[in-house]
Design a protein around this motif. Structure first.
Motif, PDB file in Angstrom:
ATOM      1  N   LEU A 124       9.748   2.792  10.340  1.00 58.82           N
ATOM      2  CA  LEU A 124       9.729   3.786  11.421  1.00 58.82           C
ATOM      3  C   LEU A 124       8.308   4.191  11.781  1.00 58.82           C
ATOM      4  O   LEU A 124       7.998   4.417  12.955  1.00 58.82           O
ATOM      5  N   ALA A 125       7.426   4.251  10.784  1.00 54.13           N
ATOM      6  CA  ALA A 125       6.042   4.651  11.053  1.00 54.13           C
ATOM      7  C   ALA A 125       5.267   3.541  11.764  1.00 54.13           C
ATOM      8  O   ALA A 125       4.428   3.819  12.629  1.00 54.13           O
ATOM      9  N   VAL A 126       5.554   2.298  11.423  1.00 50.24           N
ATOM     10  CA  VAL A 126       4.810   1.173  11.991  1.00 50.24           C
ATOM     11  C   VAL A 126       5.354   0.768  13.364  1.00 50.24           C
ATOM     12  O   VAL A 126       4.614   0.274  14.218  1.00 50.24           O
ATOM     13  N   CYS A 127       6.642   1.006  13.581  1.00 49.22           N
ATOM     14  CA  CYS A 127       7.311   0.543  14.799  1.00 49.22           C
ATOM     15  C   CYS A 127       6.605   0.972  16.093  1.00 49.22           C
ATOM     16  O   CYS A 127       6.439   0.149  16.998  1.00 49.22           O
ATOM     17  N   PRO A 128       6.177   2.238  16.250  1.00 47.18           N
ATOM     18  CA  PRO A 128       5.495   2.612  17.503  1.00 47.18           C
ATOM     19  C   PRO A 128       4.240   1.797  17.779  1.00 47.18           C
ATOM     20  O   PRO A 128       3.985   1.421  18.932  1.00 47.18           O
ATOM     21  N   PHE A 129       3.452   1.488  16.744  1.00 48.08           N
ATOM     22  CA  PHE A 129       2.251   0.678  16.946  1.00 48.08           C
ATOM     23  C   PHE A 129       2.616  -0.738  17.400  1.00 48.08           C
ATOM     24  O   PHE A 129       1.941  -1.323  18.253  1.00 48.08           O
ATOM     25  N   CYS A 130       3.683  -1.279  16.841  1.00 45.54           N
ATOM     26  CA  CYS A 130       4.124  -2.620  17.241  1.00 45.54           C
ATOM     27  C   CYS A 130       4.569  -2.632  18.696  1.00 45.54           C
ATOM     28  O   CYS A 130       4.224  -3.541  19.462  1.00 45.54           O
ATOM     29  N   ILE A 131       5.338  -1.629  19.088  1.00 44.45           N
ATOM     30  CA  ILE A 131       5.831  -1.559  20.465  1.00 44.45           C
ATOM     31  C   ILE A 131       4.679  -1.394  21.441  1.00 44.45           C
ATOM     32  O   ILE A 131       4.607  -2.066  22.481  1.00 44.45           O
ATOM     33  N   VAL A 132       3.733  -0.502  21.107  1.00 44.47           N
ATOM     34  CA  VAL A 132       2.584  -0.279  21.989  1.00 44.47           C
ATOM     35  C   VAL A 132       1.762  -1.556  22.142  1.00 44.47           C
ATOM     36  O   VAL A 132       1.329  -1.914  23.249  1.00 44.47           O
ATOM     37  N   SER A 133       1.550  -2.301  21.038  1.00 46.23           N
ATOM     38  CA  SER A 133       0.779  -3.543  21.102  1.00 46.23           C
ATOM     39  C   SER A 133       1.453  -4.562  22.014  1.00 46.23           C
ATOM     40  O   SER A 133       0.801  -5.192  22.858  1.00 46.23           O
ATOM     41  N   PHE A 138      14.752   4.975   2.579  1.00 51.49           N
ATOM     42  CA  PHE A 138      15.443   4.564   3.790  1.00 51.49           C
ATOM     43  C   PHE A 138      16.145   5.746   4.443  1.00 51.49           C
ATOM     44  O   PHE A 138      16.501   6.725   3.782  1.00 51.49           O
ATOM     45  N   VAL A 139      16.308   5.610   5.741  1.00 50.83           N
ATOM     46  CA  VAL A 139      17.061   6.586   6.526  1.00 50.83           C
ATOM     47  C   VAL A 139      18.003   5.818   7.426  1.00 50.83           C
ATOM     48  O   VAL A 139      17.675   4.719   7.900  1.00 50.83           O
ATOM     49  N   LYS A 140      19.172   6.367   7.669  1.00 51.64           N
ATOM     50  CA  LYS A 140      20.167   5.682   8.491  1.00 51.64           C
ATOM     51  C   LYS A 140      19.897   5.953   9.964  1.00 51.64           C
ATOM     52  O   LYS A 140      19.835   7.108  10.381  1.00 51.64           O
ATOM     53  N   ALA A 153      20.361   1.131   7.915  1.00 48.71           N
ATOM     54  CA  ALA A 153      19.326   1.651   7.015  1.00 48.71           C
ATOM     55  C   ALA A 153      17.963   1.073   7.379  1.00 48.71           C
ATOM     56  O   ALA A 153      17.785  -0.146   7.413  1.00 48.71           O
ATOM     57  N   VAL A 154      17.009   1.956   7.660  1.00 49.49           N
ATOM     58  CA  VAL A 154      15.656   1.551   8.034  1.00 49.49           C
ATOM     59  C   VAL A 154      14.678   2.330   7.162  1.00 49.49           C
ATOM     60  O   VAL A 154      14.826   3.541   6.968  1.00 49.49           O
ATOM     61  N   SER A 155      13.668   1.651   6.632  1.00 55.98           N
ATOM     62  CA  SER A 155      12.704   2.330   5.769  1.00 55.98           C
ATOM     63  C   SER A 155      11.786   3.237   6.585  1.00 55.98           C
ATOM     64  O   SER A 155      11.574   3.018   7.781  1.00 55.98           O
ATOM     65  N   TYR A 156      11.257   4.267   5.924  1.00 52.71           N
ATOM     66  CA  TYR A 156      10.323   5.179   6.586  1.00 52.71           C
ATOM     67  C   TYR A 156       9.056   4.439   7.025  1.00 52.71           C
ATOM     68  O   TYR A 156       8.453   4.776   8.042  1.00 52.71           O
ATOM     69  N   TRP A 184       0.810  -1.217   0.000  1.00 52.45           N
ATOM     70  CA  TRP A 184       0.000   0.000   0.000  1.00 52.45           C
ATOM     71  C   TRP A 184       0.849   1.274   0.000  1.00 52.45           C
ATOM     72  O   TRP A 184       0.429   2.288  -0.532  1.00 52.45           O
ATOM     73  N   PHE A 185       2.017   1.215   0.606  1.00 55.18           N
ATOM     74  CA  PHE A 185       2.860   2.409   0.748  1.00 55.18           C
ATOM     75  C   PHE A 185       4.251   2.142   0.184  1.00 55.18           C
ATOM     76  O   PHE A 185       5.252   2.169   0.910  1.00 55.18           O
ATOM     77  N   LYS A 186       4.321   1.867  -1.112  1.00 52.64           N
ATOM     78  CA  LYS A 186       5.592   1.504  -1.729  1.00 52.64           C
ATOM     79  C   LYS A 186       6.651   2.601  -1.647  1.00 52.64           C
ATOM     80  O   LYS A 186       7.816   2.310  -1.367  1.00 52.64           O
TER      81      LYS A 186
END
Length: 248
Positions: free
Chosen positions: A25-34, A11-13, A19-22, A3-5
């Motif tokens: 980084l956007a999904v990571c907070p939701f994963c941690i909170v869950s 990527f950002v360092k 190197a981590v994709s944007y 959905w968000f190609k």
């Protein structure tokens, strides 16, 4: 990713992680909170929902990453798992005075919740309550064979009825149904689900392959035969036209 190609391919360092994709980084907070919410409330009556969500995510990830190359590897894997499951559920009870597989799956001796060994759901109409449980291996291992069936159908361009995926799913569901029937007939004593699932899924796959004349190809190659178009002579009309042009 589908959905968000653009975000997934940018990527950002990040220090320590590289190197981590944007998108990550956007999904990571939701994963941690869950994960944190489940850890905090894991002893609540509704914590099974979070446990199952985490478990299903893990199962899907493994099936995406791990692939069996052909039916021979799948048969060896499921055959060994079939014997392994029977030993640790039934035979280990004679050796250790309790079923090791059931104790490990439920986390009885650790005062924990059995994560990440099983999925569970409350028994809806049971006056004694409790949970119905199924181990990850009972989903993952047959799931690898079902995923192989789906990949083969796509590569061979088979329809749903003429392929192997639909019948593998039906076989898995039938084996799981027989497992719960055996569970009820044996007064709720834990059953090795692979004892029933493996013969249904593997037997259905092999029987269909033999009936359709594709068993050898499934067993050895795991891919449909590919016809090389360059090895075939051109149609007769085309050859005649080319000869006429050359003679002219």
């Amino acid at each position: 990713f589908r959905w968000f190609k653009p975000a997934a391919r940018s990527f950002v360092k990040v220090p320590f992680f590289g190197a981590v994709s944007y998108l990550t980084l956007a999904v990571c907070p939701f994963c941690i909170v869950s994960a944190v919410l489940w850890a905090v409330y894991r002893r609540m009556p509704y914590a099974w929902i979070g446990q199952d969500v985490l478990g299903i995510a893990l199962i899907v990830t493994v099936i995406q990453i791990v692939r069996i190359p052909n039916l021979k590897v799948g048969s060896v894997l499921l055959g060994c798992s079939f014997l392994y499951d029977i030993f640790w559920v039934f035979i280990s009870k004679m050796l250790f005075h309790e079923s090791v597989m059931i104790v490990v799956a439920r986390g009885d001796n650790t005062d924990e919740d059995g994560v990440p060994m099983l999925l569970k759901i409350p028994r809806m109409f049971d006056p004694w309550g409790g949970y119905s449980i199924i181990g990850f291996g009972d989903i993952l291992l047959p799931g690898l064979l079902v995923a192989f069936a789906l990949r083969y159908d796509w590569a061979a361009r088979k329809t749903l009825q003429s392929g192997y995926f639909l019948w593998s799913m039906v076989a898995y569901g039938s084996g799981l149904l027989i497992t719960y029937v055996a569970l009820n007939l044996m007064d709720g004593h834990g059953q090795p689900a692979l004892l029933y699932i493996v013969p249904f899924t593997l037997g259905t796959f092999i029987s269909l392959g033999k009936k359709r004349g594709e068993l050898r190809n499934l067993w050895m190659k795991g891919q449909p035969p590919r016809v090389c178009t360059h090895s075939h002579p051109p149609p007769k009309d085309s050859a005649d036209s080319a000869a006429h042009v050359i003679s002219s």
